[in-house]
Design a protein around this motif. Structure first.
Motif, PDB file in Angstrom:
ATOM      1  N   ASN A   3       0.822  -1.213   0.000  1.00  0.00           N
ATOM      2  CA  ASN A   3       0.000   0.000   0.000  1.00  0.00           C
ATOM      3  C   ASN A   3       0.851   1.256   0.000  1.00  0.00           C
ATOM      4  OD1 ASN A   3      -2.506  -1.164  -0.130  1.00  0.00           O
ATOM      5  ND2 ASN A   3      -2.669  -1.406   2.110  1.00  0.00           N
ATOM      6  N   GLU A   4       1.868   1.225   0.848  1.00  0.00           N
ATOM      7  CA  GLU A   4       2.739   2.404   0.980  1.00  0.00           C
ATOM      8  C   GLU A   4       3.387   2.764  -0.357  1.00  0.00           C
ATOM      9  OE1 GLU A   4       5.638   2.039   4.130  1.00  0.00           O
ATOM     10  OE2 GLU A   4       6.897   3.643   3.265  1.00  0.00           O
ATOM     11  N   PHE A   5       3.903   1.725  -1.073  1.00  0.00           N
ATOM     12  CA  PHE A   5       4.650   1.996  -2.310  1.00  0.00           C
ATOM     13  C   PHE A   5       3.785   1.871  -3.568  1.00  0.00           C
ATOM     14  CE2 PHE A   5       8.171   0.446   0.537  1.00  0.00           C
ATOM     15  CZ  PHE A   5       8.841   1.655   0.630  1.00  0.00           C
ATOM     16  N   GLY A   6       2.577   1.377  -3.420  1.00  0.00           N
ATOM     17  CA  GLY A   6       1.741   1.154  -4.608  1.00  0.00           C
ATOM     18  C   GLY A   6       2.332   0.101  -5.535  1.00  0.00           C
ATOM     19  N   THR A   7       2.955  -0.919  -4.944  1.00  0.00           N
ATOM     20  CA  THR A   7       3.607  -1.975  -5.740  1.00  0.00           C
ATOM     21  C   THR A   7       3.007  -3.327  -5.393  1.00  0.00           C
ATOM     22  OG1 THR A   7       5.264  -2.226  -3.999  1.00  0.00           O
ATOM     23  CG2 THR A   7       5.830  -0.771  -5.847  1.00  0.00           C
ATOM     24  N   ASN A   8       3.402  -4.338  -6.148  1.00  0.00           N
ATOM     25  CA  ASN A   8       3.113  -5.719  -5.767  1.00  0.00           C
ATOM     26  C   ASN A   8       4.412  -6.386  -5.351  1.00  0.00           C
ATOM     27  OD1 ASN A   8       0.242  -6.014  -6.344  1.00  0.00           O
ATOM     28  ND2 ASN A   8       0.856  -5.569  -8.456  1.00  0.00           N
ATOM     29  N   ILE A   9       4.371  -7.038  -4.221  1.00  0.00           N
ATOM     30  CA  ILE A   9       5.552  -7.769  -3.732  1.00  0.00           C
ATOM     31  C   ILE A   9       5.144  -9.228  -3.589  1.00  0.00           C
ATOM     32  CG2 ILE A   9       7.284  -7.964  -1.925  1.00  0.00           C
ATOM     33  CD1 ILE A   9       6.623  -5.034  -1.144  1.00  0.00           C
ATOM     34  N   TYR A  10       5.853 -10.101  -4.305  1.00  0.00           N
ATOM     35  CA  TYR A  10       5.489 -11.515  -4.322  1.00  0.00           C
ATOM     36  C   TYR A  10       6.291 -12.297  -3.290  1.00  0.00           C
ATOM     37  CZ  TYR A  10       3.225 -10.142  -8.632  1.00  0.00           C
ATOM     38  OH  TYR A  10       2.425  -9.508  -9.551  1.00  0.00           O
ATOM     39  N   ILE A  11       5.617 -13.131  -2.532  1.00  0.00           N
ATOM     40  CA  ILE A  11       6.328 -14.151  -1.750  1.00  0.00           C
ATOM     41  C   ILE A  11       6.542 -15.347  -2.673  1.00  0.00           C
ATOM     42  CG2 ILE A  11       6.136 -15.892   0.075  1.00  0.00           C
ATOM     43  CD1 ILE A  11       4.781 -13.938   1.848  1.00  0.00           C
ATOM     44  N   ILE A  12       7.792 -15.775  -2.785  1.00  0.00           N
ATOM     45  CA  ILE A  12       8.098 -17.028  -3.473  1.00  0.00           C
ATOM     46  C   ILE A  12       8.438 -18.035  -2.381  1.00  0.00           C
ATOM     47  CG2 ILE A  12       9.605 -18.196  -5.121  1.00  0.00           C
ATOM     48  CD1 ILE A  12      10.097 -15.395  -6.401  1.00  0.00           C
ATOM     49  N   SER A  13       7.566 -19.000  -2.188  1.00  0.00           N
ATOM     50  CA  SER A  13       7.740 -19.969  -1.106  1.00  0.00           C
ATOM     51  C   SER A  13       8.380 -21.239  -1.666  1.00  0.00           C
ATOM     52  CB  SER A  13       6.378 -20.275  -0.471  1.00  0.00           C
ATOM     53  OG  SER A  13       6.544 -21.164   0.608  1.00  0.00           O
ATOM     54  N   ASP A  14       9.632 -21.451  -1.299  1.00  0.00           N
ATOM     55  CA  ASP A  14      10.419 -22.574  -1.815  1.00  0.00           C
ATOM     56  C   ASP A  14      10.220 -23.758  -0.867  1.00  0.00           C
ATOM     57  OD1 ASP A  14      12.350 -24.105  -3.139  1.00  0.00           O
ATOM     58  OD2 ASP A  14      14.012 -23.222  -2.010  1.00  0.00           O
ATOM     59  N   GLU A  15       9.512 -24.792  -1.327  1.00  0.00           N
ATOM     60  CA  GLU A  15       9.019 -25.826  -0.408  1.00  0.00           C
ATOM     61  C   GLU A  15       9.472 -27.253  -0.720  1.00  0.00           C
ATOM     62  OE1 GLU A  15       4.773 -25.462   0.072  1.00  0.00           O
ATOM     63  OE2 GLU A  15       4.949 -23.389   0.777  1.00  0.00           O
ATOM     64  N   PRO A  16      10.756 -27.468  -0.966  1.00  0.00           N
ATOM     65  CA  PRO A  16      11.166 -28.857  -1.231  1.00  0.00           C
ATOM     66  C   PRO A  16      11.068 -29.756   0.005  1.00  0.00           C
ATOM     67  CG  PRO A  16      13.087 -27.412  -1.167  1.00  0.00           C
ATOM     68  CD  PRO A  16      11.877 -26.523  -1.126  1.00  0.00           C
ATOM     69  N   TYR A  17      11.028 -29.135   1.202  1.00  0.00           N
ATOM     70  CA  TYR A  17      11.030 -29.945   2.429  1.00  0.00           C
ATOM     71  C   TYR A  17       9.652 -30.026   3.084  1.00  0.00           C
ATOM     72  CZ  TYR A  17      15.971 -29.256   1.665  1.00  0.00           C
ATOM     73  OH  TYR A  17      17.210 -29.224   1.081  1.00  0.00           O
ATOM     74  N   ARG A  18       8.600 -29.579   2.374  1.00  0.00           N
ATOM     75  CA  ARG A  18       7.264 -29.536   2.983  1.00  0.00           C
ATOM     76  C   ARG A  18       6.877 -30.858   3.641  1.00  0.00           C
ATOM     77  NH1 ARG A  18       2.421 -27.387   3.582  1.00  0.00           N
ATOM     78  NH2 ARG A  18       3.124 -25.365   2.819  1.00  0.00           N
ATOM     79  N   GLU A  19       7.150 -31.987   2.982  1.00  0.00           N
ATOM     80  CA  GLU A  19       6.684 -33.273   3.531  1.00  0.00           C
ATOM     81  C   GLU A  19       7.578 -33.795   4.658  1.00  0.00           C
ATOM     82  OE1 GLU A  19       3.997 -33.335   2.198  1.00  0.00           O
ATOM     83  OE2 GLU A  19       4.349 -32.488   0.204  1.00  0.00           O
ATOM     84  N   LEU A  20       8.729 -33.143   4.859  1.00  0.00           N
ATOM     85  CA  LEU A  20       9.656 -33.600   5.900  1.00  0.00           C
ATOM     86  C   LEU A  20       9.486 -32.743   7.160  1.00  0.00           C
ATOM     87  CD1 LEU A  20      10.798 -35.123   3.462  1.00  0.00           C
ATOM     88  CD2 LEU A  20      13.090 -34.587   4.249  1.00  0.00           C
ATOM     89  N   ALA A  21       8.345 -32.929   7.834  1.00  0.00           N
ATOM     90  CA  ALA A  21       8.067 -32.222   9.086  1.00  0.00           C
ATOM     91  C   ALA A  21       7.845 -33.279  10.171  1.00  0.00           C
ATOM     92  CB  ALA A  21       6.850 -31.326   8.943  1.00  0.00           C
ATOM     93  N   TYR A  22       8.505 -33.114  11.321  1.00  0.00           N
ATOM     94  CA  TYR A  22       8.452 -34.135  12.380  1.00  0.00           C
ATOM     95  C   TYR A  22       7.404 -33.773  13.429  1.00  0.00           C
ATOM     96  CZ  TYR A  22      12.873 -34.963  10.036  1.00  0.00           C
ATOM     97  OH  TYR A  22      13.824 -35.168   9.086  1.00  0.00           O
ATOM     98  N   ASP A  23       7.064 -34.753  14.250  1.00  0.00           N
ATOM     99  CA  ASP A  23       6.183 -34.533  15.402  1.00  0.00           C
ATOM    100  C   ASP A  23       4.838 -33.929  14.990  1.00  0.00           C
ATOM    101  OD1 ASP A  23       8.436 -35.360  16.871  1.00  0.00           O
ATOM    102  OD2 ASP A  23       9.127 -33.285  17.113  1.00  0.00           O
ATOM    103  N   ASN A  24       4.396 -34.251  13.779  1.00  0.00           N
ATOM    104  CA  ASN A  24       3.095 -33.778  13.282  1.00  0.00           C
ATOM    105  C   ASN A  24       2.932 -32.260  13.281  1.00  0.00           C
ATOM    106  OD1 ASN A  24       2.104 -36.457  12.901  1.00  0.00           O
ATOM    107  ND2 ASN A  24       1.871 -36.596  15.133  1.00  0.00           N
ATOM    108  N   ILE A  25       4.019 -31.543  13.163  1.00  0.00           N
ATOM    109  CA  ILE A  25       3.914 -30.081  13.081  1.00  0.00           C
ATOM    110  C   ILE A  25       3.331 -29.697  11.719  1.00  0.00           C
ATOM    111  CG2 ILE A  25       5.216 -27.919  13.011  1.00  0.00           C
ATOM    112  CD1 ILE A  25       7.124 -29.021  14.988  1.00  0.00           C
ATOM    113  N   GLU A  26       2.393 -28.755  11.717  1.00  0.00           N
ATOM    114  CA  GLU A  26       1.776 -28.272  10.482  1.00  0.00           C
ATOM    115  C   GLU A  26       2.680 -27.233   9.811  1.00  0.00           C
ATOM    116  OE1 GLU A  26      -1.662 -28.381   9.100  1.00  0.00           O
ATOM    117  OE2 GLU A  26      -1.935 -30.252  10.229  1.00  0.00           O
ATOM    118  N   VAL A  27       2.848 -27.373   8.514  1.00  0.00           N
ATOM    119  CA  VAL A  27       3.543 -26.346   7.742  1.00  0.00           C
ATOM    120  C   VAL A  27       2.473 -25.506   7.051  1.00  0.00           C
ATOM    121  CG1 VAL A  27       5.251 -25.899   5.941  1.00  0.00           C
ATOM    122  CG2 VAL A  27       5.436 -27.979   7.347  1.00  0.00           C
TER     123      VAL A  27
END
Lengths: 396, 396
Positions: free
Chosen positions: A203-227
């Motif tokens: 809003n401040e800059f009137g721009t679009n800023i993209y999050i690029i979420s790099d997720e090669p490890y998404r399935e490797l989460a222990y103790d049932n922690i949610e990603v």
């Protein structure tokens, strides 16, 4: 006569090359089983049986032309459809095949989306410690990488420092959770605050800023922690995924991008990412493995093997006095160098035939990374060496 | 919000996209078998049986980790060794695995070598007509593409015009023989004269100028014509090869670069190309298919099927009065548009449900390309349409 940019690359890569050569030298002297190589993130767990079954099934039952031939640069429609359905079922999203672009691993996907988005001098923000290749990927498109120093207490992104670094030239923020090299999973509170800051700055800059979420490890989460699934928290989110770790197929180079309709200029980004896939010379993600992963979307590697490694290594190191956070995901441990000098400590570790990577390679000096995607035996046999190392440092 | 470069790409690609959509539209109306789509170079001949045998053999007999895991960014050593031996035996060369870098098809290889060599504003020369993607590949690294106009009498490179276009900024010359889009094989006399000119200019400017020989169609040469192996004729030759056409595996993205020791700064180029493979996000060529092609180096597709297509199409078009050179290799025919306007003629051809590509896309207006890697039936059934088209043009 090679380009100036590549001259710098060749010089810088000599450190890693030297480690590789050192590993080979030590193996030749002491035998491979007596060298503890924790330097590479190469999965030690076999691919699930479904992979082989899928390959045999495809080769026996599908037409050769459609198995090995060209398809749309974005990938087989049937495969992208299967992926969209799988994501929707798991994360309560509503993607179609149009939102999915098959890529040559996550690395290929990141290059495609950066080529798509970046004009020269555009800024891309990363949070230390970060996967060192991000710097090269951004540099490929003449972008500027802005590094936010680490919060070494939690290894969550340092969002207070982040706020001040966002400018009108900020085009993207790359995040990576579960994280390489720390194994930390960014919490929902972190993600919410990150989104709040970005919305405010857009809003401040009137721009679009993209999050690029790099997720090669998404399935490797222990103790049932949610990603957390990022598209629920921030509209301008693009996701890069890879099957390298989730199915132990890193050499096959297969992954995908998710570009939701909700992102600003989504239609243009989807069209451009299709073309970027072609003109960067990927042309398309490898065909057979597109078909394979579509049949293996519910298959899983034996993550319990990594979990056993994690427990053994973490508990061992802590008992010797090492300072580190217990990883919640991926297969890395990020440890404080007991002598506070990561490069010196990694060199010292070679005395014990232990190969680990300095935190400097991840923008976070004073730490080192252990990739524990190795056999349980390797970890067990390396522990006396780690004990000897910290004792030696403490005596000095 | 996509980059300026990609905005231009999205606009330009709309022509090809429009053709693709037109093909789908026509198929929906007239049935797929009544649409003669000659627009894509997608092999119509099945891969040889050795490919399937190799995959089954590898999956049944090799360790999973080594089949699907990471390897050196340049590729499996055993595979590179097998390729070097195969080239040496066929072409009387003396390469080792160090000279071979496995790539994501020829397109990936070209990007790797251009990334390795080009500083911004360096010039890369191509001979019209040329594969249009070269322009994008050179632009990826901010190089300038210099196009030498076609010699339409022979479609051999126009070397007299070439001489005057070489400057101190000329870094590379890309050649492609057997050629896409003409099917012409560059003669030994052409190659010798090309080498003589380049050697002279290297001396004049005190520079190194590399030939990049793009050879995806090497194995598709008819009538036993020899395709000269360039490293014998010019020292600074780098070869890009692909198995896309030789084994009908275009979707699998597998090829290699040959960087001979004899090329100037060869050691640096080899080191840099290894790194470029990594940082461009390829990381490595797909692992399983590296192993597959190493087992299939002597396997061949049924080139006689393409040859039958060539004879039928060429003789048919000539008998109707079309003007074209008989192709000696590849699976393309490059034909003079009878109305001298390639774009208008390609649009007209849609009336007959015939899809062909304007020569403008290859830097050579006034001609059109027919990709005859289709079924024999498709060619046979399309001939009345081609006949009607030239009659219609001649009446006007």
């Amino acid at each position: 006569m090679i380009s100036k940019q590549m001259q710098t690359q060749v010089q810088n890569s000599s450190v890693i090359r030297a480690m590789f050569e050192e590993g080979k030298r030590l193996s030749a002297i002491y035998g491979e089983e007596n060298v503890y190589d924790f330097s590479l993130g190469n999965p030690s767990v076999d691919p699930p049986g479904e992979v082989k079954t899928a390959i045999f099934d495809i080769l026996n039952n599908e037409g050769k032309g459609s198995v090995h031939g060209y398809m749309n640069n974005s990938g087989h429609e049937t495969v992208r459809d299967a992926i969209a359905h799988s994501i929707n079922a798991r994360f309560n999203t509503s993607f179609s095949q149009n939102n999915i672009i098959m890529t040559v691993g996550a690395a290929g996907g990141l290059n495609v989306i950066l080529k798509t988005l970046l004009d020269p001098q555009d800024e891309v923000i990363v949070f230390a410690p970060f996967f060192g290749e991000y710097k090269n990927y951004v540099s490929n498109y003449n972008g500027n990488l802005i590094v936010i120093p680490a919060d070494t207490a939690s290894f969550q992104p340092n969002l207070e420092l982040f706020k001040d670094k966002i400018t009108a030239r900020t085009k993207a923020v790359i995040i990576n959770s579960p994280n390489n090299p720390t194994g930390v999973i960014y919490s929902e509170a972190t993600i919410k605050y990150l989104a709040e800051i970005l919305n405010h700055k857009q809003n401040e800059f009137g721009t679009n800023i993209y999050i690029i979420s790099d997720e090669p490890y998404r399935e490797l989460a222990y103790d049932n922690i949610e990603v957390p699934y990022l598209t629920h928290y921030y509209e301008n989110t693009i996701i890069g995924y890879s099957f390298s770790k989730s199915l132990s197929l890193p050499g096959e180079r297969i992954g995908y991008l998710v570009i939701p309709d909700q992102v600003a200029d989504g239609e243009d980004i989807i069209a451009a990412a299709n073309i970027a896939t072609r003109i960067l010379g990927y042309v398309n993600a490898p065909s057979l493995f597109q078909l394979v992963i579509a049949r293996c979307l519910d298959a899983k590697v034996d993550i319990e093997a990594y979990n056993r490694n994690r427990e053994l290594l973490y508990n061992g190191l802590k008992s010797y006095g090492y300072d580190c956070i217990k990883p919640e995901g991926a297969f890395y441990l990020f440890v404080k160098a007991p002598n506070n000098d990561d490069v010196a400590f990694c060199n010292l570790a070679k005395q014990e035939n232990i190969l680990v990577v300095p935190g400097s390679a991840f923008g976070c000096a004073g730490y080192f990374r252990i990739a524990y995607c190795v056999s349980y035996e390797t970890i067990k046999n390396s522990l006396p060496g780690f004990k000897a190392l910290i004792e030696e440092v403490n005596i000095k």
